[in-house]
Design a protein around this motif. Structure first.
Motif, mmCIF file in Angstrom:
data_model
loop_
_atom_site.group_PDB
_atom_site.id
_atom_site.type_symbol
_atom_site.label_atom_id
_atom_site.label_comp_id
_atom_site.label_asym_id
_atom_site.label_seq_id
_atom_site.Cartn_x
_atom_site.Cartn_y
_atom_site.Cartn_z
ATOM 1 N N ARG A 1 54.387 37.567 41.629
ATOM 2 C CA ARG A 1 54.083 37.182 43.011
ATOM 3 C C ARG A 1 52.653 37.548 43.424
ATOM 4 O O ARG A 1 52.198 37.155 44.499
ATOM 5 N N LEU A 2 51.949 38.295 42.603
ATOM 6 C CA LEU A 2 50.646 38.819 42.998
ATOM 7 C C LEU A 2 49.547 37.766 42.923
ATOM 8 O O LEU A 2 49.549 36.885 42.073
ATOM 9 N N HIS A 3 48.588 37.921 43.831
ATOM 10 C CA HIS A 3 47.305 37.227 43.748
ATOM 11 C C HIS A 3 46.204 38.273 43.886
ATOM 12 O O HIS A 3 46.310 39.176 44.724
ATOM 13 N N ASP A 4 45.145 38.125 43.105
ATOM 14 C CA ASP A 4 43.953 38.919 43.365
ATOM 15 C C ASP A 4 43.369 38.517 44.712
ATOM 16 O O ASP A 4 43.354 37.322 45.057
ATOM 17 N N ILE A 5 42.881 39.487 45.469
ATOM 18 C CA ILE A 5 42.224 39.183 46.740
ATOM 19 C C ILE A 5 40.785 38.756 46.447
ATOM 20 O O ILE A 5 40.025 39.518 45.837
ATOM 21 N N PRO A 6 40.400 37.580 46.869
ATOM 22 C CA PRO A 6 39.027 37.120 46.600
ATOM 23 C C PRO A 6 37.993 38.031 47.263
ATOM 24 O O PRO A 6 38.247 38.627 48.322
#
Length: 326
Positions: A109-114
């Motif tokens: 579910r994770l996304h890196d924060i831009p």
């Protein structure tokens, strides 16, 4: 850790700050040191025991909250070690646990924060942003469009306003009170109107000079929506994604025959594409913010003031997305 817990359904005062055991990530999971947790009107409905779109109300006691951003501080068995120490944002789905100093979720579910986005902005885009991008799939906006946005000072409304302005559309933003209408104007709306003034429809008609609206983006319902729909010309569209003025009940909006279309749920996901449509929309939303096309508006509260955050949201005293910060 400290977390907000709900032991009994009811008003916002039922949300209490308590010290609880730290959660432990299981296989394929991570633990996030939460820096921002999103607050949603659905959270308030669940707090009162309303099922909304869920199969049933949450089991009690519970830690509410389904959107978090922070830094990964622990990994479960088999989780890719590259996540440790990374700035991430995740929507927890229907699993609760966001209103806390620590939260566990699946690594998938994770996304890196831009770069360039803070935690509160990222958590705004992971839920509210993905919804806004999903709604926008249902219409093509351009210089010939005349867009009416009830609740234009809300989390979704501020994003829809900005997107419509960038598309070249004429944008009419509705909001409650002079402070909110002033904020709507800063997001580029050509006309920001106070919907608490009974004469607001006449104000809009005068400004448009007989030009009809082509789209109403409606997350409000009730009398405001009915007045907005009356501004539509032939072929106009009423895109419905909420009904906050009438309360969350059975997951169905009031639709006007021949004009309205409900755009949440399967209808939205069917257009997003990819093996995981929600993730597709999340990535689009984060990219729009990172590249400066959409600016997330945020109202911040300390975690300990979750009850105040719920009250402010329910009484429409907030602008943009409401976020708790531990």
């Amino acid at each position: 850790m400290f977390a907000i817990r709900l032991h009994a359904f009811g008003p916002a005062e039922k949300l209490t700050l308590e010290e609880v055991d730290d959660p432990v990530p299981g296989p394929g999971q991570v633990r996030v040191a939460v820096a921002a947790a999103g607050v949603h009107l659905l959270d308030a409905a669940l707090r009162e025991g309303v099922r909304g779109p869920l199969p049933e109300p949450p089991a009690l006691p519970t830690v509410p909250g389904r959107e978090v951003a922070g830094v990964v501080d622990a990994l479960g068995a088999g989780t890719d070690p590259h996540w440790l120490g990374r700035r991430v944002v995740a929507h927890l789905g229907f699993a609760p646990g966001g209103y806390a100093e620590l939260a566990v979720t699946d690594a998938a579910r994770l996304h890196d924060i831009p770069a360039g986005l803070d935690f509160a902005q990222a958590v705004t885009m992971i839920g509210t942003g993905r919804t806004a991008l999903g709604i926008l799939q249902f219409t093509e906006l351009g210089p010939d469009s005349v867009v009416v946005i009830p609740a234009a000072a809300g989390g979704i409304g501020t994003l829809l306003t900005q997107y419509a302005v960038h598309s070249g559309a004429t944008v009419i933003g509705l909001a409650g009170g002079p402070e909110k209408t002033a904020r709507v104007k800063t997001y580029g709306a050509h006309l920001a109107v106070d919907y608490t003034d009974p004469a607001w429809p006449a104000t809009v008609r005068a400004r448009l000079g007989g030009r009809p609206a082509t789209v109403v983006f409606d997350g409000v319902g009730g009398d405001i929506a009915r007045e907005a729909v009356a501004l539509l010309g032939p072929g106009g569209r009423h895109l419905v994604f909420g009904w906050s003025a009438e309360g969350i009940r059975d997951g169905r909006a009031h639709l006007v025959e021949g004009v309205s279309e409900q755009v949440l749920g399967p209808a939205m996901l069917g257009r997003a594409g990819g093996p995981d449509p929600l993730r597709t929309l999340e990535l689009r939303a984060l990219t729009e913010a990172a590249e400066g096309r959409l600016e997330p508006a945020v109202t911040r509260f300390p975690l300990a003031e979750a009850a105040a955050a719920h009250r402010a949201l329910e009484t429409r005293k907030t602008v943009g997305k409401v976020v708790l910060e531990p």
